[in-house]
Design a protein around this motif. Structure first.
Motif, PDB file in Angstrom:
ATOM      1  N   GLY A   1      -4.422  10.858  -7.908  1.00 51.42           N
ATOM      2  CA  GLY A   1      -4.136   9.467  -9.540  1.00 51.42           C
ATOM      3  C   GLY A   1      -3.742   8.194  -8.930  1.00 51.42           C
ATOM      4  N   CYS A   2      -2.296   8.026  -9.423  1.00 52.31           N
ATOM      5  CA  CYS A   2      -2.046   6.638  -9.029  1.00 52.31           C
ATOM      6  C   CYS A   2      -0.089   7.287  -9.818  1.00 52.31           C
ATOM      7  CB  CYS A   2      -2.020   5.966 -10.089  1.00 52.31           C
ATOM      8  SG  CYS A   2      -1.665   5.769 -11.722  1.00 52.31           S
ATOM      9  N   SER A   3       0.327   6.899  -8.954  1.00 50.81           N
ATOM     10  CA  SER A   3       2.570   6.715  -8.915  1.00 50.81           C
ATOM     11  C   SER A   3       2.532   6.777 -10.012  1.00 50.81           C
ATOM     12  CB  SER A   3       2.286   5.232  -8.071  1.00 50.81           C
ATOM     13  OG  SER A   3       4.166   5.176  -8.884  1.00 50.81           O
ATOM     14  N   PRO A   4       3.320   7.736 -10.758  1.00 51.01           N
ATOM     15  CA  PRO A   4       3.685   7.863 -11.685  1.00 51.01           C
ATOM     16  C   PRO A   4       4.911   6.623 -12.694  1.00 51.01           C
ATOM     17  CG  PRO A   4       5.139   9.837 -10.253  1.00 51.01           C
ATOM     18  CD  PRO A   4       3.804   8.479  -9.459  1.00 51.01           C
ATOM     19  N   LYS A   5       4.780   5.740 -11.131  1.00 49.17           N
ATOM     20  CA  LYS A   5       5.453   4.550 -12.338  1.00 49.17           C
ATOM     21  C   LYS A   5       4.823   3.646 -12.926  1.00 49.17           C
ATOM     22  CE  LYS A   5      10.057   5.859 -10.096  1.00 49.17           C
ATOM     23  NZ  LYS A   5       9.572   5.861  -8.695  1.00 49.17           N
TER      24      LYS A   5
ATOM     25  N   ARG B   1       5.532  -1.303  -6.014  1.00 48.09           N
ATOM     26  CA  ARG B   1       6.940  -1.070  -6.085  1.00 48.09           C
ATOM     27  C   ARG B   1       6.800   0.683  -5.624  1.00 48.09           C
ATOM     28  NH1 ARG B   1       8.778  -3.758 -11.253  1.00 48.09           N
ATOM     29  NH2 ARG B   1       8.926  -5.559 -10.326  1.00 48.09           N
ATOM     30  N   ASP B   2       5.813   1.200  -5.497  1.00 49.04           N
ATOM     31  CA  ASP B   2       6.146   2.590  -4.599  1.00 49.04           C
ATOM     32  C   ASP B   2       5.236   3.152  -3.600  1.00 49.04           C
ATOM     33  OD1 ASP B   2       5.832   4.909  -4.674  1.00 49.04           O
ATOM     34  OD2 ASP B   2       5.877   5.484  -6.738  1.00 49.04           O
ATOM     35  N   GLN B   3       5.670   2.390  -1.991  1.00 48.17           N
ATOM     36  CA  GLN B   3       4.797   2.426  -0.784  1.00 48.17           C
ATOM     37  C   GLN B   3       5.036   3.760  -0.909  1.00 48.17           C
ATOM     38  OE1 GLN B   3       2.804   0.196   0.304  1.00 48.17           O
ATOM     39  NE2 GLN B   3       3.301  -0.755  -1.752  1.00 48.17           N
ATOM     40  N   ALA B   4       6.269   4.305  -1.334  1.00 48.14           N
ATOM     41  CA  ALA B   4       5.850   6.385  -0.751  1.00 48.14           C
ATOM     42  C   ALA B   4       4.616   6.546  -0.965  1.00 48.14           C
ATOM     43  CB  ALA B   4       7.233   5.954  -1.693  1.00 48.14           C
ATOM     44  N   PHE B   5       3.764   6.144  -2.045  1.00 43.98           N
ATOM     45  CA  PHE B   5       2.888   7.000  -3.089  1.00 43.98           C
ATOM     46  C   PHE B   5       1.829   6.805  -2.533  1.00 43.98           C
ATOM     47  CE2 PHE B   5      -0.905   6.452  -5.724  1.00 43.98           C
ATOM     48  CZ  PHE B   5      -1.124   8.075  -5.828  1.00 43.98           C
ATOM     49  N   VAL B   6       1.882   4.883  -1.752  1.00 41.47           N
ATOM     50  CA  VAL B   6       0.616   5.051  -0.868  1.00 41.47           C
ATOM     51  C   VAL B   6       0.638   5.415   0.402  1.00 41.47           C
ATOM     52  CG1 VAL B   6      -0.275   3.374   0.447  1.00 41.47           C
ATOM     53  CG2 VAL B   6       1.161   2.688  -1.941  1.00 41.47           C
ATOM     54  N   THR B   7       1.746   5.642   0.828  1.00 37.83           N
ATOM     55  CA  THR B   7       2.523   5.945   2.592  1.00 37.83           C
ATOM     56  C   THR B   7       1.654   7.921   2.868  1.00 37.83           C
ATOM     57  OG1 THR B   7       3.959   4.810   2.445  1.00 37.83           O
ATOM     58  CG2 THR B   7       3.859   6.689   4.535  1.00 37.83           C
ATOM     59  N   THR B   8       2.051   9.021   1.370  1.00 41.25           N
ATOM     60  CA  THR B   8       1.444   9.692   1.329  1.00 41.25           C
ATOM     61  C   THR B   8       0.189  10.357   1.124  1.00 41.25           C
ATOM     62  OG1 THR B   8       3.541  10.074   0.000  1.00 41.25           O
ATOM     63  CG2 THR B   8       1.817  11.715  -0.315  1.00 41.25           C
ATOM     64  N   CYS B   9      -0.391   9.049   0.146  1.00 43.82           N
ATOM     65  CA  CYS B   9      -1.700   9.241   0.392  1.00 43.82           C
ATOM     66  C   CYS B   9      -2.394   9.144   1.536  1.00 43.82           C
ATOM     67  CB  CYS B   9      -2.817   8.232  -1.160  1.00 43.82           C
ATOM     68  SG  CYS B   9      -1.487   8.867  -2.360  1.00 43.82           S
TER      69      CYS B   9
ATOM     70  N   ILE C   1      -9.961 -12.947   2.040  1.00 41.16           N
ATOM     71  CA  ILE C   1      -9.754 -11.713   2.435  1.00 41.16           C
ATOM     72  C   ILE C   1     -10.151 -11.274   0.713  1.00 41.16           C
ATOM     73  CG2 ILE C   1      -7.954  -9.489   2.785  1.00 41.16           C
ATOM     74  CD1 ILE C   1      -6.875 -11.910   4.839  1.00 41.16           C
ATOM     75  N   LEU C   2     -10.792  -9.710   0.471  1.00 43.80           N
ATOM     76  CA  LEU C   2     -11.004  -9.757  -0.794  1.00 43.80           C
ATOM     77  C   LEU C   2      -9.724  -7.636  -0.849  1.00 43.80           C
ATOM     78  CD1 LEU C   2     -14.353 -10.137  -2.410  1.00 43.80           C
ATOM     79  CD2 LEU C   2     -11.988 -11.105  -2.287  1.00 43.80           C
ATOM     80  N   ARG C   3      -9.006  -7.594  -1.522  1.00 43.49           N
ATOM     81  CA  ARG C   3      -8.297  -6.322  -1.926  1.00 43.49           C
ATOM     82  C   ARG C   3      -8.136  -6.395  -3.337  1.00 43.49           C
ATOM     83  NH1 ARG C   3      -3.374  -7.289   2.580  1.00 43.49           N
ATOM     84  NH2 ARG C   3      -5.034  -7.346   4.360  1.00 43.49           N
ATOM     85  N   THR C   4      -7.957  -4.454  -3.554  1.00 40.34           N
ATOM     86  CA  THR C   4      -8.106  -4.185  -4.941  1.00 40.34           C
ATOM     87  C   THR C   4      -6.744  -2.896  -5.046  1.00 40.34           C
ATOM     88  OG1 THR C   4      -9.784  -2.967  -5.712  1.00 40.34           O
ATOM     89  CG2 THR C   4      -9.561  -2.433  -4.175  1.00 40.34           C
ATOM     90  N   PHE C   5      -6.874  -2.919  -6.379  1.00 42.45           N
ATOM     91  CA  PHE C   5      -5.924  -1.718  -6.482  1.00 42.45           C
ATOM     92  C   PHE C   5      -6.300  -0.684  -7.098  1.00 42.45           C
ATOM     93  CE2 PHE C   5      -3.096  -5.813  -6.736  1.00 42.45           C
ATOM     94  CZ  PHE C   5      -1.790  -5.258  -6.632  1.00 42.45           C
ATOM     95  N   SER C   6      -7.804  -0.278  -6.940  1.00 47.07           N
ATOM     96  CA  SER C   6      -8.767   0.715  -7.665  1.00 47.07           C
ATOM     97  C   SER C   6      -8.960   1.651  -6.446  1.00 47.07           C
ATOM     98  CB  SER C   6     -10.076   0.202  -6.933  1.00 47.07           C
ATOM     99  OG  SER C   6     -10.805  -0.822  -8.682  1.00 47.07           O
ATOM    100  N   LYS C   7      -8.507   1.099  -4.950  1.00 48.29           N
ATOM    101  CA  LYS C   7      -9.223   2.481  -4.297  1.00 48.29           C
ATOM    102  C   LYS C   7      -7.717   2.925  -3.905  1.00 48.29           C
ATOM    103  CE  LYS C   7     -12.358   1.588  -4.487  1.00 48.29           C
ATOM    104  NZ  LYS C   7     -13.584   0.659  -3.789  1.00 48.29           N
ATOM    105  N   ILE C   8      -6.479   2.834  -3.228  1.00 49.09           N
ATOM    106  CA  ILE C   8      -5.251   4.273  -2.496  1.00 49.09           C
ATOM    107  C   ILE C   8      -4.543   4.168  -3.778  1.00 49.09           C
ATOM    108  CG2 ILE C   8      -4.055   1.825  -1.199  1.00 49.09           C
ATOM    109  CD1 ILE C   8      -3.879   4.294   0.789  1.00 49.09           C
ATOM    110  N   TYR C   9      -4.192   2.949  -4.301  1.00 46.23           N
ATOM    111  CA  TYR C   9      -2.979   2.733  -5.453  1.00 46.23           C
ATOM    112  C   TYR C   9      -3.693   3.490  -6.868  1.00 46.23           C
ATOM    113  CZ  TYR C   9      -0.913  -1.019  -3.146  1.00 46.23           C
ATOM    114  OH  TYR C   9      -0.207  -1.752  -1.988  1.00 46.23           O
TER     115      TYR C   9
END
Ligand code: PLP
Length: 366
Positions: free
Chosen positions: A42-46, A267-275, A217-225
């Motif tokens: 999913g995504c960060s609960p925030k 702001r929720d990089q902990a979520f990213v690291t966990t994923c 550089i192209l980046r997205t919030f669709s994948k790990i975020y």
């Protein structure tokens, strides 16, 4: 009515099958979708809190410049604010790049197979795509450099490459950039960059931006975020390139909700690291299982793996589907006897392997 000639024969994007549709068709209750490289956690609960707060302003247009998101991202990546452009997914950004730079008859160089939207958008602009075959699943950068002519405007490097998951290293990219004339734009699509935080070989592309004005550089919030539904992505480049691309941007091309979601997600990089960690465990598990089943696969640098089954992908896809698992058949991706599977949760991965084993018994090798 007569449509623009160059769009009439364009292939229409075939998305992974939606879960609801498959449930209905097959009368199955539990469906596992491992087809579009979405985040299985999913995504960060925030994120949802931030989006809900924004609902009060549904009647108001969003900030077209995405100022707050721009600030948050600039601080997070240590990049100047005027080096970003935002879009409805990175798909939108790459569309704008093509719109801004490509004219009829121009050439654009890319790998094949790679992410199909480069060619698709280039064709809409009437540009000619020069497709350079992958070398054992990897970008053949020397061959791509050789494919450049005086007509070339843009070169695309998808890193890691979708659908193969393979990676161009920092050294390889630097060597490549040194050979590219400075009037040609090199677009590095890093949709899965965050999954490589621990990989010393992965290009330090933000660093290279300081040296190469002709890089984007192209980046997205669709994948790990995990914000695929919100449609938000971005490009990073020197401010002149950004200004050019911004000329063709729709005034309100990202929503208020997407911007708020992206800020909360950063702001929720902990979520990213966990994923990231869970994804690594998933890749490890799937690789071990493929080894046990004596299946070859490309080394994975995103949240998906391309595995070779030596069986017709179409039949494999259908058989997996009948067991409630949706993957991406390689027949759509230039690998007719392989599939691309998204790394799921451990439970999903186990279910996939169980279904895959049955499939291998049911469908004979070619
Ligand atoms: C998923 C993906 C994108 C686009 O994602 P958006 O949802 O449009 O941001 C771009 N490039 C590659 C290689 C991808 O896999």
């Amino acid at each position: 009515m007569k449509a623009k000639q160059r769009i009439v024969d364009l292939p229409v994007y075939k998305p992974g099958k939606p879960i609801e549709e498959v449930k209905k068709e097959l009368g199955l209750k539990n469906i596992i979708k491992l087809a579009s490289n979405e985040n299985p956690y999913g995504c960060s609960p925030k994120v949802n809190e931030a989006v809900i707060a924004e609902l009060e302003q549904t009647n108001m247009y969003p900030d077209g410049a995405s100022s707050k998101l721009r600030q948050a991202l600039a601080a997070h990546l240590n990049i100047e604010e005027n080096q970003f452009i935002f879009g409805a997914g990175s798909d939108d950004v790459l569309l704008m790049i093509c719109r801004a730079y490509l004219e009829a008859g121009d050439e654009t160089v890319m790998a094949t197979p790679t992410f199909p939207q480069y060619k698709h958008n280039a064709e809409i602009e009437g540009a000619v795509s020069i497709e350079v075959p992958l070398n054992n699943g990897n970008h053949d950068l020397p061959a791509m450099a050789k494919a450049i002519t005086e007509k070339t405007k843009i070169v695309w490097v998808c890193n890691p490459n979708n659908p193969t998951g393979t990676m161009v290293s920092h050294e390889e990219l630097v060597e490549f950039m040194q050979q590219i004339p400075t009037h040609i734009l090199v677009v590095i699509d890093e949709a899965y960059v965050e999954y490589n935080y621990n990989n010393k070989q992965f290009p330090r592309s933000l660093e290279l931006l300081q040296q190469y004005d002709n890089m984007m550089i192209l980046r997205t919030f669709s994948k790990i975020y995990g914000l695929a539904a919100h449609r938000i992505g971005y490009g990073i480049a020197n401010s002149h390139v950004i200004q050019t691309v911004n000329q063709v941007r729709e005034p309100f091309n990202t929503t208020r909700f997407a911007q708020a979601a992206a800020i909360a997600a950063i702001r929720d990089q902990a979520f990213v690291t966990t994923c990231c960690h869970k994804n690594e465990e998933g890749i490890h598990y799937l690789s071990q299982q493929f080894n046990r089943l004596k299946l070859q696969y490309f080394p994975a640098h995103g949240n998906f793996i391309m595995v070779h089954l030596d069986r017709p992908a179409e039949a494999v896809f259908e058989y997996l589907l009948s067991q409630g698992i949706i993957v991406r058949g390689g027949n759509y991706l230039g690998y007719p006897t392989s599939i691309r599977v998204t790394v799921g949760t451990q439970e999903q991965n186990v279910a996939f392997i169980t279904a895959l084993e049955k499939t291998l018994q049911h469908i004979s090798p070619v």
